[in-house]
Motif scaffolding. Structure first.
Motif, PDB file in Angstrom:
ATOM      1  N   GLU A 156      37.911  34.414  32.314  1.00 19.77           N
ATOM      2  CA  GLU A 156      38.914  34.625  31.269  1.00 19.77           C
ATOM      3  C   GLU A 156      38.401  35.610  30.226  1.00 19.77           C
ATOM      4  O   GLU A 156      39.135  36.505  29.774  1.00 19.77           O
TER       5      GLU A 156
ATOM      6  N   ALA B 150      38.325  39.114  31.774  1.00 16.16           N
ATOM      7  CA  ALA B 150      39.676  39.670  31.920  1.00 16.16           C
ATOM      8  C   ALA B 150      40.224  40.134  30.570  1.00 16.16           C
ATOM      9  O   ALA B 150      40.862  41.193  30.481  1.00 16.16           O
ATOM     10  N   ARG B 151      39.991  39.356  29.510  1.00 18.47           N
ATOM     11  CA  ARG B 151      40.444  39.770  28.172  1.00 18.47           C
ATOM     12  C   ARG B 151      39.782  41.082  27.759  1.00 18.47           C
ATOM     13  O   ARG B 151      40.438  41.980  27.220  1.00 18.47           O
TER      14      ARG B 151
ATOM     15  N   ALA C 124      38.593  43.367  29.731  1.00 13.79           N
ATOM     16  CA  ALA C 124      39.112  44.457  30.577  1.00 13.79           C
ATOM     17  C   ALA C 124      40.452  44.943  30.065  1.00 13.79           C
ATOM     18  O   ALA C 124      40.698  46.152  29.970  1.00 13.79           O
ATOM     19  N   ARG C 125      41.316  44.007  29.713  1.00 15.23           N
ATOM     20  CA  ARG C 125      42.642  44.403  29.210  1.00 15.23           C
ATOM     21  C   ARG C 125      42.556  45.100  27.859  1.00 15.23           C
ATOM     22  O   ARG C 125      43.398  45.930  27.525  1.00 15.23           O
ATOM     23  N   ALA C 126      41.513  44.759  27.086  1.00 17.92           N
ATOM     24  CA  ALA C 126      41.330  45.377  25.766  1.00 17.92           C
ATOM     25  C   ALA C 126      40.528  46.670  25.841  1.00 17.92           C
ATOM     26  O   ALA C 126      40.421  47.397  24.855  1.00 17.92           O
ATOM     27  N   GLY C 127      39.951  46.942  27.006  1.00 17.89           N
ATOM     28  CA  GLY C 127      39.137  48.145  27.144  1.00 17.89           C
ATOM     29  C   GLY C 127      37.789  48.039  26.471  1.00 17.89           C
ATOM     30  O   GLY C 127      37.161  49.048  26.160  1.00 17.89           O
TER      31      GLY C 127
ATOM     32  N   LEU D 252      41.632  52.049  30.937  1.00 23.01           N
ATOM     33  CA  LEU D 252      42.255  50.738  31.096  1.00 23.01           C
ATOM     34  C   LEU D 252      42.866  50.569  32.481  1.00 23.01           C
ATOM     35  O   LEU D 252      42.884  49.470  33.036  1.00 23.01           O
TER      36      LEU D 252
ATOM     37  N   TRP E  91      39.170  46.360  36.329  1.00 20.67           N
ATOM     38  CA  TRP E  91      39.715  45.220  37.059  1.00 20.67           C
ATOM     39  C   TRP E  91      39.750  43.994  36.163  1.00 20.67           C
ATOM     40  O   TRP E  91      38.800  43.708  35.439  1.00 20.67           O
ATOM     41  N   SER E  92      40.865  43.244  36.215  1.00 22.01           N
ATOM     42  CA  SER E  92      41.003  42.053  35.375  1.00 22.01           C
ATOM     43  C   SER E  92      41.497  40.853  36.184  1.00 22.01           C
ATOM     44  O   SER E  92      42.128  39.949  35.648  1.00 22.01           O
TER      45      SER E  92
ATOM     46  N   TYR F 242      40.992  44.591  44.813  1.00 22.44           N
ATOM     47  CA  TYR F 242      39.992  45.118  43.880  1.00 22.44           C
ATOM     48  C   TYR F 242      39.174  46.229  44.538  1.00 22.44           C
ATOM     49  O   TYR F 242      38.953  47.299  43.948  1.00 22.44           O
TER      50      TYR F 242
END
Length: 236
Positions: free
Chosen positions: A130, A133-134, A136-139, A191, A195-196, A220
């Motif tokens: 988790e 993934a956060r 990754a989504r935030a860069g 971004l 991978w997330s 992936y």
């Protein structure tokens, strides 16, 4: 006293190796950058012996190259090297998920120790997933790398139950990040290439759904190969 001294030196050796690895992963030590044992020893304020041992360890991990006359330099991986890492990762992970993905159920309320193969261990991996993934989504590349490496190391040990396989995958993971970091930092659409899917993967494993786990990993790896093709077109 001799035993205590040995433990202290080995601990210092590991600390220096970990610190330098983090410098490489963060891109502060760039591919091809050269340095000597003396420079690192002075930087950290320690003697040359644990520094030399740490650098030799990093050479064995494929992160540094040793030159008898010029010292050490950060290894430079090519796009083809990266493709080879992804292909090796693909073959091994595909196989272990098909053979070893555990069908697990939530642990009993009395469980206190995270035992491999139990829901408790998967909950721990999921938390790391988790966080990765956060990031990754935030860069946030620096946060992502740390969580991602720990996520895959724990997951590899859990699913394969084989330390040799887990260590091999961990080494590939670190090497792939060492290659990727310089390119990702200059990537205008970073971004889109981070991978997330960490949570999707661990959820599939928790359900005992090997097919879904393999599908997530294949998607992936396909994305990773597409990124390698993009780098090659750009002259990477």
């Amino acid at each position: 006293m001799p035993a205590s001294g040995a433990v202290t030196r080995n601990t210092l050796r590991q600390q220096i190796a970990d610190a330098l690895r983090d410098e490489v992963l963060a891109g502060r030590l760039e591919p091809g950058e050269e340095f000597t044992v003396k420079q690192i020893a002075e930087q950290y304020g320690v003697s040359a012996t644990p520094v030399r041992e740490a650098l030799v360890d990093l050479c064995a991990q494929g992160l540094l190259d040793s030159d008898q006359h010029r010292g050490f330099r950060v290894h430079e991986y090519s796009v083809d090297d990266y493709r080879g890492m992804v292909e090796a990762r693909m073959l091994v992970v595909d196989g272990i998920f098909r053979r070893h993905a555990p069908a697990t159920s939530p642990p009993p309320a009395t469980a206190t120790e995270p035992d491999l193969g139990t829901g408790v261990a998967l909950v721990s991996v999921r938390r790391r997933g988790e966080a990765a993934a956060r990031a990754a989504r935030a860069g946030d590349l620096d946060i992502l790398i740390g969580y991602d490496i720990r996520y895959w190391r724990e997951l590899g040990r859990l699913v394969s139950a084989n330390d040799y396989i887990a260590d091999f995958l961990h080494r590939l993971r670190v090497q792939a990040w060492v290659f990727s970091v310089p390119y990702l930092r200059s990537e205008p659409d970073m971004l889109g290439w981070l991978w997330s899917g960490h949570v999707d993967l661990v959820d599939a494993i928790t359900r005992g759904d090997a097919e879904s786990a393999v599908s997530v990993v294949r998607q992936y790896n396909t994305q990773s190969m597409e990124w390698a093709d993009r780098l090659e077109r750009r002259g990477g």
